[in-house]
Motif scaffolding. Structure first.
Motif, PDB file in Angstrom:
ATOM      1  N   ALA A  54       0.977  -1.163  -0.066  1.00  0.00           N
ATOM      2  CA  ALA A  54      -0.105   0.034   0.118  1.00  0.00           C
ATOM      3  C   ALA A  54       0.804   1.205   0.133  1.00  0.00           C
ATOM      4  O   ALA A  54       0.564   2.056  -0.668  1.00  0.00           O
ATOM      5  CB  ALA A  54      -0.990   0.082   1.271  1.00  0.00           C
ATOM      6  N   ARG A  55       2.045   1.248   0.724  1.00  0.00           N
ATOM      7  CA  ARG A  55       2.825   2.318   0.689  1.00  0.00           C
ATOM      8  C   ARG A  55       3.448   2.676  -0.743  1.00  0.00           C
ATOM      9  O   ARG A  55       3.595   3.646  -1.098  1.00  0.00           O
ATOM     10  CB  ARG A  55       3.900   2.269   1.986  1.00  0.00           C
ATOM     11  N   ILE A  56       3.786   1.552  -1.190  1.00  0.00           N
ATOM     12  CA  ILE A  56       4.514   1.679  -2.580  1.00  0.00           C
ATOM     13  C   ILE A  56       3.648   2.492  -3.470  1.00  0.00           C
ATOM     14  O   ILE A  56       3.915   3.029  -4.476  1.00  0.00           O
ATOM     15  CB  ILE A  56       5.085   0.268  -3.111  1.00  0.00           C
ATOM     16  N   HIS A  57       2.339   1.698  -3.267  1.00  0.00           N
ATOM     17  CA  HIS A  57       1.298   2.132  -4.270  1.00  0.00           C
ATOM     18  C   HIS A  57       1.209   3.773  -4.207  1.00  0.00           C
ATOM     19  O   HIS A  57       1.054   4.649  -5.070  1.00  0.00           O
ATOM     20  CB  HIS A  57       0.152   1.779  -3.833  1.00  0.00           C
ATOM     21  N   ILE A  58       1.144   4.474  -3.098  1.00  0.00           N
ATOM     22  CA  ILE A  58       1.000   5.781  -2.816  1.00  0.00           C
ATOM     23  C   ILE A  58       2.445   6.473  -3.119  1.00  0.00           C
ATOM     24  O   ILE A  58       2.372   7.663  -3.832  1.00  0.00           O
ATOM     25  CB  ILE A  58       0.921   6.039  -0.964  1.00  0.00           C
ATOM     26  N   ILE A  59       3.467   5.995  -2.877  1.00  0.00           N
ATOM     27  CA  ILE A  59       4.741   6.442  -3.332  1.00  0.00           C
ATOM     28  C   ILE A  59       4.747   6.510  -4.901  1.00  0.00           C
ATOM     29  O   ILE A  59       5.209   7.526  -5.323  1.00  0.00           O
ATOM     30  CB  ILE A  59       6.002   5.830  -2.977  1.00  0.00           C
ATOM     31  N   VAL A 116      12.029  14.096  -3.782  1.00  0.00           N
ATOM     32  CA  VAL A 116      11.761  12.972  -4.734  1.00  0.00           C
ATOM     33  C   VAL A 116      12.874  11.940  -4.505  1.00  0.00           C
ATOM     34  O   VAL A 116      12.490  10.929  -4.685  1.00  0.00           O
ATOM     35  CB  VAL A 116      11.747  13.692  -6.287  1.00  0.00           C
ATOM     36  N   LYS A 117      14.031  12.211  -4.179  1.00  0.00           N
ATOM     37  CA  LYS A 117      15.121  11.250  -4.025  1.00  0.00           C
ATOM     38  C   LYS A 117      14.784  10.629  -3.025  1.00  0.00           C
ATOM     39  O   LYS A 117      14.943   9.411  -2.627  1.00  0.00           O
ATOM     40  CB  LYS A 117      16.329  12.063  -3.797  1.00  0.00           C
ATOM     41  N   LYS A 118      14.415  11.140  -1.944  1.00  0.00           N
ATOM     42  CA  LYS A 118      13.876  10.295  -0.345  1.00  0.00           C
ATOM     43  C   LYS A 118      12.717   9.456  -0.937  1.00  0.00           C
ATOM     44  O   LYS A 118      12.896   8.275  -0.556  1.00  0.00           O
ATOM     45  CB  LYS A 118      13.324  11.441   0.584  1.00  0.00           C
ATOM     46  N   LEU A 119      11.868   9.836  -1.926  1.00  0.00           N
ATOM     47  CA  LEU A 119      10.682   8.932  -1.835  1.00  0.00           C
ATOM     48  C   LEU A 119      11.300   7.957  -2.859  1.00  0.00           C
ATOM     49  O   LEU A 119      10.623   6.698  -2.546  1.00  0.00           O
ATOM     50  CB  LEU A 119       9.512   9.526  -2.724  1.00  0.00           C
ATOM     51  N   GLU A 120      12.073   8.008  -3.831  1.00  0.00           N
ATOM     52  CA  GLU A 120      12.635   7.081  -4.422  1.00  0.00           C
ATOM     53  C   GLU A 120      13.578   6.049  -3.798  1.00  0.00           C
ATOM     54  O   GLU A 120      13.379   4.750  -3.805  1.00  0.00           O
ATOM     55  CB  GLU A 120      13.508   7.442  -5.664  1.00  0.00           C
ATOM     56  N   ASN A 121      14.250   6.380  -2.649  1.00  0.00           N
ATOM     57  CA  ASN A 121      14.882   5.634  -1.764  1.00  0.00           C
ATOM     58  C   ASN A 121      14.030   4.712  -0.826  1.00  0.00           C
ATOM     59  O   ASN A 121      14.276   3.541  -0.732  1.00  0.00           O
ATOM     60  CB  ASN A 121      15.877   6.272  -0.931  1.00  0.00           C
ATOM     61  N   GLU A 122      13.079   5.414  -0.467  1.00  0.00           N
ATOM     62  CA  GLU A 122      11.970   4.778   0.367  1.00  0.00           C
ATOM     63  C   GLU A 122      11.365   3.609  -0.322  1.00  0.00           C
ATOM     64  O   GLU A 122      11.117   2.613   0.135  1.00  0.00           O
ATOM     65  CB  GLU A 122      11.002   5.649   0.897  1.00  0.00           C
ATOM     66  N   GLU A 124      12.733   2.126  -3.072  1.00  0.00           N
ATOM     67  CA  GLU A 124      13.717   0.868  -3.239  1.00  0.00           C
ATOM     68  C   GLU A 124      13.766   0.051  -2.029  1.00  0.00           C
ATOM     69  O   GLU A 124      13.874  -1.188  -2.102  1.00  0.00           O
ATOM     70  CB  GLU A 124      15.107   1.428  -3.606  1.00  0.00           C
ATOM     71  N   GLU A 125      13.605   0.685  -0.995  1.00  0.00           N
ATOM     72  CA  GLU A 125      13.828  -0.074   0.518  1.00  0.00           C
ATOM     73  C   GLU A 125      12.599  -0.905   0.698  1.00  0.00           C
ATOM     74  O   GLU A 125      12.582  -2.058   1.132  1.00  0.00           O
ATOM     75  CB  GLU A 125      13.866   1.101   1.564  1.00  0.00           C
ATOM     76  N   LEU A 126      11.397  -0.349   0.469  1.00  0.00           N
ATOM     77  CA  LEU A 126      10.153  -1.186   0.568  1.00  0.00           C
ATOM     78  C   LEU A 126       9.983  -2.253  -0.265  1.00  0.00           C
ATOM     79  O   LEU A 126       9.478  -3.427   0.044  1.00  0.00           O
ATOM     80  CB  LEU A 126       8.999  -0.210   0.474  1.00  0.00           C
ATOM     81  N   VAL A 127      10.418  -2.151  -1.580  1.00  0.00           N
ATOM     82  CA  VAL A 127      10.458  -3.253  -2.484  1.00  0.00           C
ATOM     83  C   VAL A 127      11.350  -4.382  -2.040  1.00  0.00           C
ATOM     84  O   VAL A 127      10.908  -5.524  -2.159  1.00  0.00           O
ATOM     85  CB  VAL A 127      10.947  -2.786  -4.001  1.00  0.00           C
ATOM     86  N   GLY A 128      12.582  -3.959  -1.511  1.00  0.00           N
ATOM     87  CA  GLY A 128      13.266  -4.870  -0.956  1.00  0.00           C
ATOM     88  C   GLY A 128      12.729  -5.729   0.073  1.00  0.00           C
ATOM     89  O   GLY A 128      12.905  -6.946   0.194  1.00  0.00           O
ATOM     90  N   LYS A 129      12.096  -4.864   1.179  1.00  0.00           N
ATOM     91  CA  LYS A 129      11.555  -5.756   2.293  1.00  0.00           C
ATOM     92  C   LYS A 129      10.163  -6.527   1.606  1.00  0.00           C
ATOM     93  O   LYS A 129      10.199  -7.720   2.267  1.00  0.00           O
ATOM     94  CB  LYS A 129      10.965  -4.611   3.254  1.00  0.00           C
ATOM     95  N   ALA A 130       9.419  -6.149   0.743  1.00  0.00           N
ATOM     96  CA  ALA A 130       8.537  -7.057  -0.029  1.00  0.00           C
ATOM     97  C   ALA A 130       8.924  -8.147  -0.514  1.00  0.00           C
ATOM     98  O   ALA A 130       8.432  -9.202  -0.163  1.00  0.00           O
ATOM     99  CB  ALA A 130       7.716  -6.127  -0.919  1.00  0.00           C
TER     100      ALA A 130
END
Length: 169
Positions: A54-59, A116-122, A124-130
């Motif tokens: 859900a967070r990735i979708h929002i990002i 924008v960079k922070k969102l992209e980093n977040e 990437e981190e969330l995709v790794g966790k998923a």
């Protein structure tokens, strides 16, 4: 010389499958507990995975809007109300309701390139966790290891040395 020196009874009456009371033996009781733990761990991993998705979708929605921020600001400015702005954003940028709400709640200070960079980093981190959680859910061995790791943590946190001494007189 009491009866408790060599035998004592324990009543393992528990709900079988959460519905009917039944008397369990040691092995059945332990297996029922393990089965329950498996369900709890699986649900926890699935909950975390859904939250991450859900967070990735929002990002994703925020990144789409930040890439075309001038058009987004113009669309919001030209709208008569928040509901009209939401509808216009959904139509123009192919966003859903949750993404649109996140865009409308975003502060103007977050429009900087660093954000924008922070969102992209977040993301990437969330995709790794998923991906890690999906691996655990799809692999029986990894799932068992996670359960064992949880049990070890509980043992370290609450376990202590035996307090009563067993002596043979």
């Amino acid at each position: 010389n009491t009866f408790l020196q060599y035998h004592y009874g324990i009543n393992f009456t528990m709900l079988d499958n959460g519905r009917f009371p039944r008397i369990f033996g040691w092995k059945e009781m332990l297996q029922a507990h393990i089965d329950h733990e498996r369900v709890v761990y699986r649900r926890a991993f699935e909950f975390d995975l859904n939250k991450i998705k859900a967070r990735i979708h929002i990002i994703d929605g925020l990144l789409i809007c930040m890439a075309r921020i001038e058009e987004v600001v113009q669309t919001i400015r030209n709208s008569a109300s928040t509901a009209a702005a939401s509808t216009a954003l959904q139509a123009n940028f192919l966003l859903d309701e949750a993404q649109t709400k996140a865009v409308l709640d975003m502060k103007l200070s977050r429009l900087a390139h660093l954000e924008v960079k922070k969102l992209e980093n977040e993301r990437e981190e969330l995709v790794g966790k998923a991906e890690a959680i999906e691996k655990i859910l799809n692999s029986e061995e990894l799932f068992k290891e996670e359960i064992k790791k949880g049990w070890r943590e509980v043992a370290e946190k609450f376990g202590d040395a035996r307090r009563t001494k067993i002596i043979n007189i």
